[in-house]
Design a protein around this motif. Structure first.
Motif, PDB file in Angstrom:
ATOM      1  N   ILE A  87       0.853  -1.186   0.000  1.00 35.68           N
ATOM      2  CA  ILE A  87       0.000   0.000   0.000  1.00 35.68           C
ATOM      3  C   ILE A  87       0.892   1.240   0.000  1.00 35.68           C
ATOM      4  N   GLU A  88       0.287   2.372  -0.391  1.00 32.40           N
ATOM      5  CA  GLU A  88       0.916   3.675  -0.219  1.00 32.40           C
ATOM      6  C   GLU A  88       0.103   4.451   0.810  1.00 32.40           C
ATOM      7  N   ALA A  89       0.795   5.072   1.761  1.00 34.56           N
ATOM      8  CA  ALA A  89       0.124   5.797   2.828  1.00 34.56           C
ATOM      9  C   ALA A  89       0.804   7.145   3.029  1.00 34.56           C
ATOM     10  N   THR A  90      -0.004   8.209   3.145  1.00 34.32           N
ATOM     11  CA  THR A  90       0.510   9.566   3.293  1.00 34.32           C
ATOM     12  C   THR A  90      -0.208  10.258   4.431  1.00 34.32           C
ATOM     13  N   GLN A  91       0.514  10.635   5.487  1.00 33.36           N
ATOM     14  CA  GLN A  91      -0.119  11.408   6.557  1.00 33.36           C
ATOM     15  C   GLN A  91      -0.295  12.839   6.080  1.00 33.36           C
ATOM     16  N   ILE A  92      -1.518  13.339   6.180  1.00 32.47           N
ATOM     17  CA  ILE A  92      -1.795  14.682   5.684  1.00 32.47           C
ATOM     18  C   ILE A  92      -2.150  15.670   6.781  1.00 32.47           C
ATOM     19  N   ASP A  93      -2.331  15.188   8.017  1.00 30.80           N
ATOM     20  CA  ASP A  93      -2.627  16.112   9.111  1.00 30.80           C
ATOM     21  C   ASP A  93      -2.443  15.381  10.434  1.00 30.80           C
TER      22      ASP A  93
END
Length: 221
Positions: free
Chosen positions: A89-95
Motif C-alpha cells: 500500500i501507499e500511505a501519506t499522513q496529511i494532518d
C-alpha cells in the motif's frame, strides 16, 4: 523525542475505549491467482462512514481516514480473502500529530478480530506484530522487540510511505519504501482479509490517505 510506548503496555489503554471498525461484511471470496488492485476510483467494497471518533471516505482517488479520538486503532477492510503473496500500500499522513501509527493489516480474521499489523509512524518508527481479539488478548511484536526506529520511513506530513510485505507460509519479509526493515516467522494465521489502519497514540486529529493497494498471490520474493 518520540513517546512511543511498548504496544503491549498501551494495548489495554487503546482498546478499552470504544472502537469503531469501518468495514464491510466479508464477501467470502476465495484466494485467486489474479492480482488484486485498488486505486480508489470509487469506494467499491471498502466501508465508509462517520462517527464522533472517526471518519473514512473515498475522495479524490484515495481512501482518507481521519481519527478524531486521541486513543484507538481504526481500520477499513477490503472484504476479500488472501493467503501467500505480496501485499503493498501507499500511505501519506496529511494532518495531525506525528506520534501515531498507520499502515496495513493482513491475514485479518474479522470474526475473532485477529490479524498481523505492519505500521509506521509520522516520526519514523515501525511496528510489526500479531494481535488477537483487537489486541486485548495478545499484542505481540514480531520484529525489533517493539516499536523500532527506521531510516527507511519518510517522516513528517505529506510524505508518502510505501509498505510492502511478502508472506509465504509462516515466513514474512517487510519493506518500507523498497528497503527491507525486518524478517520474521509466525504460523498463527495463514489467510484473511487486508485492511488499512490508523492508530492514535494520545493526540487526536491523525489523518492519513491510502492509495494503490495491491495483493499479488503469485509473488513470493
Amino acid at each position: 523525542m518520540s513517546n512511543h510506548l511498548p504496544f503491549s503496555a498501551i494495548g489495554r489503554l487503546i482498546f478499552i475505549v470504544l472502537i469503531l471498525v469501518i468495514t464491510t461484511v466479508a464477501c467470502g471470496s476465495s484466494p485467486s491467482d489474479e492480482p488484486y488492485q485498488e486505486t480508489f476510483d470509487s469506494a467499491g467494497n471498502w466501508g465508509v462512514g462517520t462517527t464522533a471518533d472517526v471518519e473514512g471516505q473515498v475522495i479524490n482517488g484515495v481512501y482518507e481516514m481521519h481519527v478524531k479520538d486521541n486513543h484507538g486503532i481504526y481500520f477499513a477492510s477490503a472484504g476479500e480473502n488472501f493467503s501467500d503473496g505480496s501485499y503493498s500500500i501507499e500511505a501519506t499522513q496529511i494532518d495531525g500529530p506525528l506520534n501515531n501509527g498507520y499502515g496495513l493489516l493482513f491475514r485479518l480474521d474479522e470474526e475473532s478480530d485477529t490479524f498481523y499489523a505492519f505500521e509506521v509512524s509520522g516520526d519514523g518508527y515501525v511496528w510489526i506484530g500479531y494481535c488477537s481479539n483487537m489486541c486485548l488478548d495478545k499484542a505481540i511484536a514480531l520484529a525489533g522487540g517493539d516499536w523500532f526506529r527506521s531510516a527507511a520511513v519518510n517522516t513528517g506530513l505529506h510524505e508518502t510511505n510505501r509498505l510492502r510485505v511478502v508472506a509465504e507460509g509462516p515466513q514474512m519479509t517487510f519493506f518500507v519504501n523498497g528497503q527491507e526493515v525486518a524478517r520474521t516467522a509466525d504460523s498463527r494465521l495463514i489467510e484473511g482479509d487486508i485492511a488499512v489502519m490508523v492508530e492514535a497514540l494520545g493526540e487526536r486529529g491523525v489523518r492519513v490517505a491510502f492509495d494503490n493497494i495491491e495483493v499479488n498471490q503469485n509473488e513470493n520474493s
